[in-house]
Design a protein around this motif. Sequence first.
Motif, PDB file in Angstrom:
ATOM      1  N   HIS A  92       2.181  14.683   3.330  1.00  0.00           N
ATOM      2  CA  HIS A  92       2.263  13.218   3.361  1.00  0.00           C
ATOM      3  C   HIS A  92       1.030  12.598   2.711  1.00  0.00           C
ATOM      4  O   HIS A  92       1.137  11.662   1.911  1.00  0.00           O
ATOM      5  CB  HIS A  92       2.394  12.719   4.803  1.00  0.00           C
ATOM      6  N   VAL A  93      -0.147  13.102   3.061  1.00  0.00           N
ATOM      7  CA  VAL A  93      -1.384  12.567   2.504  1.00  0.00           C
ATOM      8  C   VAL A  93      -1.395  12.713   0.987  1.00  0.00           C
ATOM      9  O   VAL A  93      -1.802  11.802   0.262  1.00  0.00           O
ATOM     10  CB  VAL A  93      -2.602  13.262   3.132  1.00  0.00           C
ATOM     11  N   ALA A  94      -0.923  13.866   0.487  1.00  0.00           N
ATOM     12  CA  ALA A  94      -0.911  14.101  -0.956  1.00  0.00           C
ATOM     13  C   ALA A  94       0.041  13.142  -1.661  1.00  0.00           C
ATOM     14  O   ALA A  94      -0.271  12.627  -2.747  1.00  0.00           O
ATOM     15  CB  ALA A  94      -0.523  15.545  -1.244  1.00  0.00           C
ATOM     16  N   ARG A  95       1.212  12.863  -1.055  1.00  0.00           N
ATOM     17  CA  ARG A  95       2.158  11.932  -1.686  1.00  0.00           C
ATOM     18  C   ARG A  95       1.549  10.550  -1.821  1.00  0.00           C
ATOM     19  O   ARG A  95       1.595   9.933  -2.884  1.00  0.00           O
ATOM     20  CB  ARG A  95       3.447  11.856  -0.856  1.00  0.00           C
ATOM     21  N   GLU A  99       0.082   8.681  -5.359  1.00  0.00           N
ATOM     22  CA  GLU A  99       0.590   7.383  -5.793  1.00  0.00           C
ATOM     23  C   GLU A  99      -0.539   6.375  -5.958  1.00  0.00           C
ATOM     24  O   GLU A  99      -0.603   5.641  -6.948  1.00  0.00           O
ATOM     25  CB  GLU A  99       1.610   6.863  -4.787  1.00  0.00           C
ATOM     26  N   LEU A 100      -1.462   6.351  -5.014  1.00  0.00           N
ATOM     27  CA  LEU A 100      -2.583   5.416  -5.105  1.00  0.00           C
ATOM     28  C   LEU A 100      -3.456   5.717  -6.319  1.00  0.00           C
ATOM     29  O   LEU A 100      -3.910   4.804  -7.018  1.00  0.00           O
ATOM     30  CB  LEU A 100      -3.414   5.480  -3.823  1.00  0.00           C
ATOM     31  N   ALA A 101      -3.684   6.991  -6.574  1.00  0.00           N
ATOM     32  CA  ALA A 101      -4.513   7.376  -7.721  1.00  0.00           C
ATOM     33  C   ALA A 101      -3.846   7.043  -9.045  1.00  0.00           C
ATOM     34  O   ALA A 101      -4.524   6.862 -10.067  1.00  0.00           O
ATOM     35  CB  ALA A 101      -4.823   8.872  -7.652  1.00  0.00           C
ATOM     36  N   ALA A 102      -2.508   6.948  -9.053  1.00  0.00           N
ATOM     37  CA  ALA A 102      -1.782   6.666 -10.294  1.00  0.00           C
ATOM     38  C   ALA A 102      -1.800   5.189 -10.665  1.00  0.00           C
ATOM     39  O   ALA A 102      -1.546   4.832 -11.826  1.00  0.00           O
ATOM     40  CB  ALA A 102      -0.334   7.145 -10.164  1.00  0.00           C
ATOM     41  N   ILE A 103      -2.091   4.325  -9.698  1.00  0.00           N
ATOM     42  CA  ILE A 103      -1.998   2.881  -9.933  1.00  0.00           C
ATOM     43  C   ILE A 103      -2.809   2.420 -11.143  1.00  0.00           C
ATOM     44  O   ILE A 103      -2.300   1.663 -11.984  1.00  0.00           O
ATOM     45  CB  ILE A 103      -2.399   2.113  -8.657  1.00  0.00           C
ATOM     46  N   PRO A 146       5.486  -1.997 -10.895  1.00  0.00           N
ATOM     47  CA  PRO A 146       5.445  -1.853  -9.437  1.00  0.00           C
ATOM     48  C   PRO A 146       5.149  -0.415  -9.042  1.00  0.00           C
ATOM     49  O   PRO A 146       5.394   0.515  -9.824  1.00  0.00           O
ATOM     50  CB  PRO A 146       6.862  -2.260  -9.007  1.00  0.00           C
ATOM     51  N   PRO A 147       4.606  -0.193  -7.862  1.00  0.00           N
ATOM     52  CA  PRO A 147       4.302   1.172  -7.435  1.00  0.00           C
ATOM     53  C   PRO A 147       5.570   2.014  -7.296  1.00  0.00           C
ATOM     54  O   PRO A 147       6.617   1.517  -6.873  1.00  0.00           O
ATOM     55  CB  PRO A 147       3.607   0.982  -6.081  1.00  0.00           C
ATOM     56  N   ALA A 148       5.478   3.282  -7.657  1.00  0.00           N
ATOM     57  CA  ALA A 148       6.627   4.174  -7.543  1.00  0.00           C
ATOM     58  C   ALA A 148       6.936   4.472  -6.084  1.00  0.00           C
ATOM     59  O   ALA A 148       8.101   4.648  -5.703  1.00  0.00           O
ATOM     60  CB  ALA A 148       6.351   5.472  -8.307  1.00  0.00           C
ATOM     61  N   LEU A 149       5.909   4.569  -5.269  1.00  0.00           N
ATOM     62  CA  LEU A 149       6.059   4.748  -3.828  1.00  0.00           C
ATOM     63  C   LEU A 149       5.786   3.392  -3.191  1.00  0.00           C
ATOM     64  O   LEU A 149       4.647   2.935  -3.141  1.00  0.00           O
ATOM     65  CB  LEU A 149       5.072   5.803  -3.311  1.00  0.00           C
ATOM     66  N   ARG A 200       1.285  -1.505  -2.494  1.00  0.00           N
ATOM     67  CA  ARG A 200       1.382  -2.862  -3.041  1.00  0.00           C
ATOM     68  C   ARG A 200       0.032  -3.569  -2.981  1.00  0.00           C
ATOM     69  O   ARG A 200      -0.367  -4.252  -3.929  1.00  0.00           O
ATOM     70  CB  ARG A 200       2.448  -3.653  -2.279  1.00  0.00           C
ATOM     71  N   ALA A 201      -0.665  -3.406  -1.878  1.00  0.00           N
ATOM     72  CA  ALA A 201      -1.969  -4.055  -1.743  1.00  0.00           C
ATOM     73  C   ALA A 201      -2.977  -3.477  -2.726  1.00  0.00           C
ATOM     74  O   ALA A 201      -3.759  -4.217  -3.353  1.00  0.00           O
ATOM     75  CB  ALA A 201      -2.482  -3.910  -0.305  1.00  0.00           C
ATOM     76  N   TYR A 202      -2.999  -2.148  -2.873  1.00  0.00           N
ATOM     77  CA  TYR A 202      -3.933  -1.536  -3.817  1.00  0.00           C
ATOM     78  C   TYR A 202      -3.588  -1.885  -5.256  1.00  0.00           C
ATOM     79  O   TYR A 202      -4.477  -2.021  -6.106  1.00  0.00           O
ATOM     80  CB  TYR A 202      -3.967  -0.019  -3.627  1.00  0.00           C
ATOM     81  N   THR A 203      -2.312  -2.044  -5.561  1.00  0.00           N
ATOM     82  CA  THR A 203      -1.919  -2.473  -6.908  1.00  0.00           C
ATOM     83  C   THR A 203      -2.500  -3.851  -7.203  1.00  0.00           C
ATOM     84  O   THR A 203      -3.041  -4.097  -8.293  1.00  0.00           O
ATOM     85  CB  THR A 203      -0.390  -2.501  -7.039  1.00  0.00           C
ATOM     86  N   ASP A 204      -2.410  -4.743  -6.242  1.00  0.00           N
ATOM     87  CA  ASP A 204      -2.974  -6.089  -6.408  1.00  0.00           C
ATOM     88  C   ASP A 204      -4.485  -6.022  -6.610  1.00  0.00           C
ATOM     89  O   ASP A 204      -5.037  -6.675  -7.505  1.00  0.00           O
ATOM     90  CB  ASP A 204      -2.629  -6.929  -5.183  1.00  0.00           C
TER      91      ASP A 204
END
Length: 349
Positions: A93-96, A100-104, A112-115, A121-125
Amino acid sequence: MPQNVTFHLPFQAGSNPESARAGEHHLAWIRAHGLVRGERALSRYREWLLTDLAGYAYPEARGADLDLVTDAVCIGFPLDDQFDGPRGNDPEHVARLSTELAAIPYRVPGTPPALDTALTRAYTDVWQRSAQGMSAAWRTRAAATYTRFFRAYVEEAHNRRSGAVLDEKTYITLRREAVGTGPCFDLIERAGHFELSEELYWSTGVQTLLRCATDVIFLCNDVHSLEREEAQGDPHNLVLITQRSRGCSRAEALERVGTLVGDAVHRFQDTARTLTERHAAGPEGRRLARHIAGLRHWMTGNQRWGTASARYATENIGIEVIPGDIGSTRREDALSGPTAGSTSRAARP
């Protein structure tokens, strides 16, 4: 007792006159993203004084710049809480979520985020606002800093799952990434609208400053959050590791950590003096001086916050503030069921 421990940091403390305004903006932002739900939880979140930390760390930021760094610093704590509960013992779970966060930062702006989770969403902003006006070189560097930060969460999860017994050296290497100072330090340039040259940033001198400032922050933080980690059975705390590995008392372990803080401060001061003399003139010297000042504000601000925040108060151990599902998609949460909230330690962005 550890939250009352302070260390001598010979740096001028900073404060931001717009901190209260930025704090109200952040509370509205974090509620809108679903990172804290309900008035009671929001009240407890306010008692953590996270927005004060951002004001101490970036005393010269104003307006939208202060709003950005406040959101960026504070969001690290809801993220951290997702990995200190039951999901923090699930490396998959942590890796998923970490992947995703590292890919932003590498996605086309507006993608939009893939996950799709509250956190992504907040980190994308936060990332899109951070990248505004910064060079491609800075964005590449900051994206890599994000990647190392998120990757450290996966290693921590494996440690918890396996019951790893960490030694001091191994832990310090991991903690330098997991504490999350890297993204916070990148924001010194973003908030100040300047950039160090790549040559200077990657020089031995500046890298030494970054490492020493990181060490001071995580060492102080490990002392202030000691009782929480111990109550949670979390192995990631240098005081606990030192006490076990050296077979010493709690007081002796705290003294050892205090010595490390003093050593890091001394190296920082010596290195800053040498670099300042070497780059005394010209625009690069002025940018370097601002960066050094930013690191000093972060060190003093972190200690000032850590001794006052209700986040580390022993009476608040185990009290849920952050929902356990903000790092999961709705489908994942439906499959896994609710998880207990938890609290954590790191001064993360």
